[in-house]
Design a protein around this motif. Structure first.
Motif, PDB file in Angstrom:
ATOM      1  N   TYR A  69      -6.080   6.137   8.288  1.00 42.97           N
ATOM      2  CA  TYR A  69      -7.643   6.986   7.547  1.00 42.97           C
ATOM      3  C   TYR A  69      -6.971   5.438   5.951  1.00 42.97           C
ATOM      4  CZ  TYR A  69      -9.224   9.178  11.379  1.00 42.97           C
ATOM      5  OH  TYR A  69     -10.237   8.647  12.234  1.00 42.97           O
ATOM      6  N   ARG A  70      -7.254   4.614   5.240  1.00 39.58           N
ATOM      7  CA  ARG A  70      -7.096   4.004   3.857  1.00 39.58           C
ATOM      8  C   ARG A  70      -7.141   4.768   2.647  1.00 39.58           C
ATOM      9  NH1 ARG A  70      -5.157  -2.285   5.116  1.00 39.58           N
ATOM     10  NH2 ARG A  70      -5.360  -2.065   7.504  1.00 39.58           N
ATOM     11  N   ALA A 132       6.179   6.972   5.439  1.00 42.74           N
ATOM     12  CA  ALA A 132       6.937   5.989   4.555  1.00 42.74           C
ATOM     13  C   ALA A 132       6.023   5.491   3.177  1.00 42.74           C
ATOM     14  CB  ALA A 132       7.030   4.148   4.849  1.00 42.74           C
ATOM     15  N   GLY A 133       4.878   5.435   3.015  1.00 40.35           N
ATOM     16  CA  GLY A 133       3.926   5.037   2.294  1.00 40.35           C
ATOM     17  C   GLY A 133       3.986   6.339   0.923  1.00 40.35           C
ATOM     18  N   SER A 134       4.369   7.726   1.191  1.00 44.61           N
ATOM     19  CA  SER A 134       4.227   8.796   0.594  1.00 44.61           C
ATOM     20  C   SER A 134       5.758   8.120  -0.640  1.00 44.61           C
ATOM     21  CB  SER A 134       4.055  10.204   1.175  1.00 44.61           C
ATOM     22  OG  SER A 134       4.426   9.944   2.573  1.00 44.61           O
ATOM     23  N   SER A 135       6.458   7.618   0.695  1.00 41.54           N
ATOM     24  CA  SER A 135       8.104   7.573  -0.273  1.00 41.54           C
ATOM     25  C   SER A 135       7.673   6.535  -1.544  1.00 41.54           C
ATOM     26  CB  SER A 135       8.941   7.142   0.669  1.00 41.54           C
ATOM     27  OG  SER A 135       9.353   7.931   1.447  1.00 41.54           O
ATOM     28  N   ALA A 221       0.381   3.722  -7.103  1.00 43.11           N
ATOM     29  CA  ALA A 221       0.114   4.765  -7.217  1.00 43.11           C
ATOM     30  C   ALA A 221      -0.748   5.250  -8.361  1.00 43.11           C
ATOM     31  CB  ALA A 221       1.304   5.455  -6.872  1.00 43.11           C
ATOM     32  N   PRO A 222      -2.279   4.390  -8.129  1.00 42.86           N
ATOM     33  CA  PRO A 222      -3.202   5.279  -9.144  1.00 42.86           C
ATOM     34  C   PRO A 222      -3.318   6.342  -9.181  1.00 42.86           C
ATOM     35  CG  PRO A 222      -4.007   3.864  -7.341  1.00 42.86           C
ATOM     36  CD  PRO A 222      -1.827   3.691  -7.359  1.00 42.86           C
ATOM     37  N   MET A 223      -3.177   7.239  -8.549  1.00 41.90           N
ATOM     38  CA  MET A 223      -3.845   8.609  -8.301  1.00 41.90           C
ATOM     39  C   MET A 223      -2.757   9.308  -8.705  1.00 41.90           C
ATOM     40  SD  MET A 223      -1.954   6.881  -6.022  1.00 41.90           S
ATOM     41  CE  MET A 223      -0.775   7.470  -4.648  1.00 41.90           C
ATOM     42  N   SER A 224      -2.261   8.326  -9.671  1.00 42.68           N
ATOM     43  CA  SER A 224      -0.805   9.254  -9.870  1.00 42.68           C
ATOM     44  C   SER A 224      -1.759  10.547 -11.711  1.00 42.68           C
ATOM     45  CB  SER A 224       0.252   8.865 -10.353  1.00 42.68           C
ATOM     46  OG  SER A 224       0.585   8.317  -9.920  1.00 42.68           O
ATOM     47  N   ASP A 225      -1.186  10.906 -12.214  1.00 40.96           N
ATOM     48  CA  ASP A 225      -1.504  12.306 -13.173  1.00 40.96           C
ATOM     49  C   ASP A 225      -0.798  11.153 -14.857  1.00 40.96           C
ATOM     50  OD1 ASP A 225      -2.421  14.885 -12.960  1.00 40.96           O
ATOM     51  OD2 ASP A 225      -0.165  14.840 -12.011  1.00 40.96           O
ATOM     52  N   ALA A 226       0.152   9.929 -14.591  1.00 39.25           N
ATOM     53  CA  ALA A 226       0.825   9.598 -15.239  1.00 39.25           C
ATOM     54  C   ALA A 226       1.216   8.385 -15.218  1.00 39.25           C
ATOM     55  CB  ALA A 226       1.444  10.314 -16.629  1.00 39.25           C
ATOM     56  N   TRP A 227       1.456   6.925 -15.929  1.00 35.87           N
ATOM     57  CA  TRP A 227       2.207   5.837 -15.572  1.00 35.87           C
ATOM     58  C   TRP A 227       3.449   5.925 -16.403  1.00 35.87           C
ATOM     59  CZ3 TRP A 227      -3.180   6.588 -15.337  1.00 35.87           C
ATOM     60  CH2 TRP A 227      -3.215   6.981 -13.890  1.00 35.87           C
ATOM     61  N   LEU A 228       4.589   5.444 -16.016  1.00 37.55           N
ATOM     62  CA  LEU A 228       5.328   4.640 -17.012  1.00 37.55           C
ATOM     63  C   LEU A 228       4.926   2.990 -17.022  1.00 37.55           C
ATOM     64  CD1 LEU A 228       8.675   6.394 -16.363  1.00 37.55           C
ATOM     65  CD2 LEU A 228       7.353   6.284 -17.860  1.00 37.55           C
ATOM     66  N   ASP A 265       2.505  -0.201   4.212  1.00 36.41           N
ATOM     67  CA  ASP A 265       2.144   0.472   2.732  1.00 36.41           C
ATOM     68  C   ASP A 265       0.558   0.901   2.484  1.00 36.41           C
ATOM     69  OD1 ASP A 265       3.481   2.665   1.614  1.00 36.41           O
ATOM     70  OD2 ASP A 265       2.783   1.012  -1.157  1.00 36.41           O
ATOM     71  N   TRP A 266       0.224   1.221   4.200  1.00 37.74           N
ATOM     72  CA  TRP A 266      -1.642   0.990   4.653  1.00 37.74           C
ATOM     73  C   TRP A 266      -2.138   2.592   3.276  1.00 37.74           C
ATOM     74  CZ3 TRP A 266      -2.687  -0.793   9.218  1.00 37.74           C
ATOM     75  CH2 TRP A 266      -3.111  -2.224   9.407  1.00 37.74           C
ATOM     76  N   ALA A 267      -1.157   3.624   3.536  1.00 35.62           N
ATOM     77  CA  ALA A 267      -1.149   5.187   3.707  1.00 35.62           C
ATOM     78  C   ALA A 267      -1.213   5.097   2.171  1.00 35.62           C
ATOM     79  CB  ALA A 267      -0.194   5.941   4.309  1.00 35.62           C
ATOM     80  N   ASN A 268       0.034   4.498   1.105  1.00 34.61           N
ATOM     81  CA  ASN A 268      -0.482   4.668  -0.397  1.00 34.61           C
ATOM     82  C   ASN A 268      -1.216   3.938  -0.710  1.00 34.61           C
ATOM     83  OD1 ASN A 268       0.795   5.731  -2.476  1.00 34.61           O
ATOM     84  ND2 ASN A 268       2.117   3.275  -2.377  1.00 34.61           N
ATOM     85  N   ALA A 269      -1.547   4.124  -2.128  1.00 33.60           N
ATOM     86  CA  ALA A 269      -2.653   2.998  -3.085  1.00 33.60           C
ATOM     87  C   ALA A 269      -2.379   2.164  -3.677  1.00 33.60           C
ATOM     88  CB  ALA A 269      -3.847   3.719  -3.305  1.00 33.60           C
ATOM     89  N   SER A 270      -2.257   1.068  -4.421  1.00 35.80           N
ATOM     90  CA  SER A 270      -1.848  -0.328  -5.044  1.00 35.80           C
ATOM     91  C   SER A 270      -2.737  -0.431  -5.586  1.00 35.80           C
ATOM     92  CB  SER A 270      -0.550  -1.028  -4.790  1.00 35.80           C
ATOM     93  OG  SER A 270       0.069  -0.156  -4.064  1.00 35.80           O
TER      94      SER A 270
END
Length: 547
Positions: A69-70, A132-135, A221-228, A265-270
């Motif tokens: 479930y992507r 692996a995606g959550s890594s 990781a566009p769901m993050s709280d912030a980005w560098l 890397d389907w579980a993770n979002a880019s």
């Protein structure tokens, strides 16, 4: 007359391996346990034992749903307001929750004792095998902490990135116990050449505050709280922290354009993103963006190595499980000499990769207090990332072949591992970038060159083939020039020697077989070409316990 169809069977199902069992990925991995103890992380064995059981049980099961479930992008809510959020399956959130709680993203910073980075590396290795995606967000959150700590104004961000708490809510960080941090470096026109970035950072009235206008081709990781984020300030390319939410709770001025439709890397979002005057705080001086984030590079490269080694380890475990239960031509597959040769060769590669990754983790652990280890980490992370990540895809494909057609269907884990395997060779700088970085380190940093050669020389005297390979190294002394076109050949030679040296110095019982297969003669073009005199069964029993 009875019109009901009589039940019947067309065939009897037999000779099918049982499902891959729940297990403790720490207890089952003698190589990892030995490496962690050898490299200084043994004080954390109880923590690793607990996470090994979790990763080999609940998290392993959750990984299938997280990939099935992507994530979905939601640009607007039901009222038409812009929200730019990403929705995930509950399995993803549970994976992240457990990883953060057990220190996959923060142990190194919360318990800064000797060996903490080694233990954190082992946690990452265990987690990556399950999913692996959550890594990706875990690695970036972990690597962001030392950068955030450089700015006193960002102390809360650093502390909550390292905290053992996961909170996926889209709210300001003041209301959270823990956060995640992503990265936005890559732009369409530049790729790895970040100095060609065109995102513009315009100073605002507040000290260190800027407005960003531009785009990123990959926002990890566009769901993050912030980005560098890297952007061009008046003084040159600079590093910024760009939060999702402003302190008053308002959304920052960015738009998620789409999620990347990736090979794996389907579980993770880019995602792709546009900055529309987004507020950000500068970290470090203007014009020093690359220098500011360089500490992250050592950490993220290590995690690329760990990811590649973990994928090899899980692929080997899956192949061995199948071969020990499946019969063909009157014998179990593992008893067939040629199959045993393939599996043993994979086991050699897996052990050498794990051993090298943990040796580099020790160097990263000691870097802050030992200049020699810092110099070694500088060059070894580039070598290891290039070689281990290069080997992973072919390794996983060979493991798939051990299962035959069963290794090509999604009910097994091998297709997911195969899609994932190429990622680490691309992420955080491709193979060419790593090899050129090795060239620069050897040519311009005498201490990195000296400690690398010292590491290799310390393994001399134990194996004649190793000694001969070391003596045959091309000159790497000060002033020596290696043509850029030969950088991959040189880096591969150094990486294999470094794997062999690590096995020799560890007293590994497979060191001689690895050296004979990789250094004594030109390396074979495929796995399964070990000499027939090699004790295949001993190598396999060391690799994964029989079940």
């Amino acid at each position: 007359m009875n019109t009901d169809a009589a039940p019947f069977e067309t065939h009897v199902v037999f000779n099918q391996p049982p499902p891959f069992p729940e297990c403790n990925l720490w207890r089952d991995d003698r190589v990892l346990r030995e490496a962690v103890a050898r490299e200084g992380g043994e004080a954390f064995a109880t923590l690793l034992d607990g996470y090994g059981a979790l990763a080999g049980g609940e998290l392993y099961r959750l990984g299938f749903d997280a990939n099935r479930y992507r994530p979905l992008l939601r640009t607007h809510d039901a009222q038409g307001l812009r929200v730019d959020t990403v929705d995930f399956h509950p399995a993803w959130h549970r994976l992240m929750e457990q990883a953060k709680a057990h220190g996959v993203a923060g142990l190194s910073w919360r318990q800064p004792q000797a060996g903490a980075h080694v233990a954190r590396a082992a946690l990452s290795f265990l987690h990556h095998q399950a999913e692996a995606g959550s890594s990706c967000p875990l690695t970036m959150t972990h690597a962001a902490v030392p950068v955030l700590r450089r700015e006193p104004a960002l102390a809360e961000w650093a502390a909550k990135a390292a905290a053992p708490h996961y909170d996926p809510r889209d709210v300001p960080i003041a209301g959270k116990a823990g956060i995640t941090v992503g990265m936005g470096m890559t732009e369409k026109q530049g790729g790895s050449d970040v100095r060609s970035n065109r995102t513009c950072a315009t100073p605002l009235a507040g000290e260190g505050e800027y407005a960003l206008v531009g785009h990123k081709w990959f926002l990890s990781a566009p769901m993050s709280d912030a980005w560098l984020v890297l952007a061009q300030a008046p003084g040159g390319l600079s590093c910024f922290l760009m939060p999702r939410r402003l302190p008053d709770g308002a959304r920052n001025a960015f738009r998620l354009m789409r999620l990347k439709d990736k090979l794996g890397d389907w579980a993770n979002a880019s995602s792709e993103v546009e900055f529309c005057g987004a507020w950000a705080r500068r970290i470090g001086a203007e014009g020093r963006g690359v220098a500011t984030i360089i500490e992250m590079v050592m950490l993220t490269r290590l995690d690329c190595m760990l990811g590649a080694a973990a994928e090899m380890r899980m692929a080997l475990a899956q192949a061995l499980h199948h071969a020990r239960h499946r019969r063909a031509f009157g014998r179990r597959l593992v008893e067939q000499p040629l199959m045993a040769n393939v599996l043993a060769d994979l086991a050699l590669e897996s052990e050498a990769s794990t051993a090298l990754a943990m040796r580099v983790a020790r160097a990263v652990d000691a870097a802050a207090r030992d200049p020699a280890e810092a110099a070694f980490a500088r060059v070894a992370t580039a070598l290891g990332k290039f070689w281990l990540c290069r080997r992973a895809a072919g390794f996983v494909n060979e493991a798939q072949e051990c299962l035959g057609g069963a290794g090509y269907v999604e009910e097994s884990m091998l297709p997911r591992l195969y899609r994932q395997a190429p990622l680490n060779s691309i992420w955080e700088g491709s193979g060419n970038v790593q090899c050129l970085d090795v060239l620069r380190a050897l040519a311009r940093e005498p201490q990195s060159r000296q400690v690398l050669l010292h590491e290799l020389e310390q393994a001399r005297g134990h194996d004649a083939a190793y000694d001969a390979a070391f003596d045959a190294l091309p000159p790497t002394g000060e002033g020596e020039v290696v043509a850029e076109a030969m950088a991959r050949r040189m880096a591969a030679s150094l990486a294999i020697l470094l794997q062999a040296a690590t096995l020799l110095r560890a007293g590994s019982p497979v060191a001689a077989a690895f050296i004979a297969a990789r250094l004594a003669a030109p390396m074979p073009p495929a796995y399964g070409m070990l000499d027939a005199s090699v004790a295949f069964s001993d190598i396999l029993e060391r690799a994964v316990p029989s079940r």
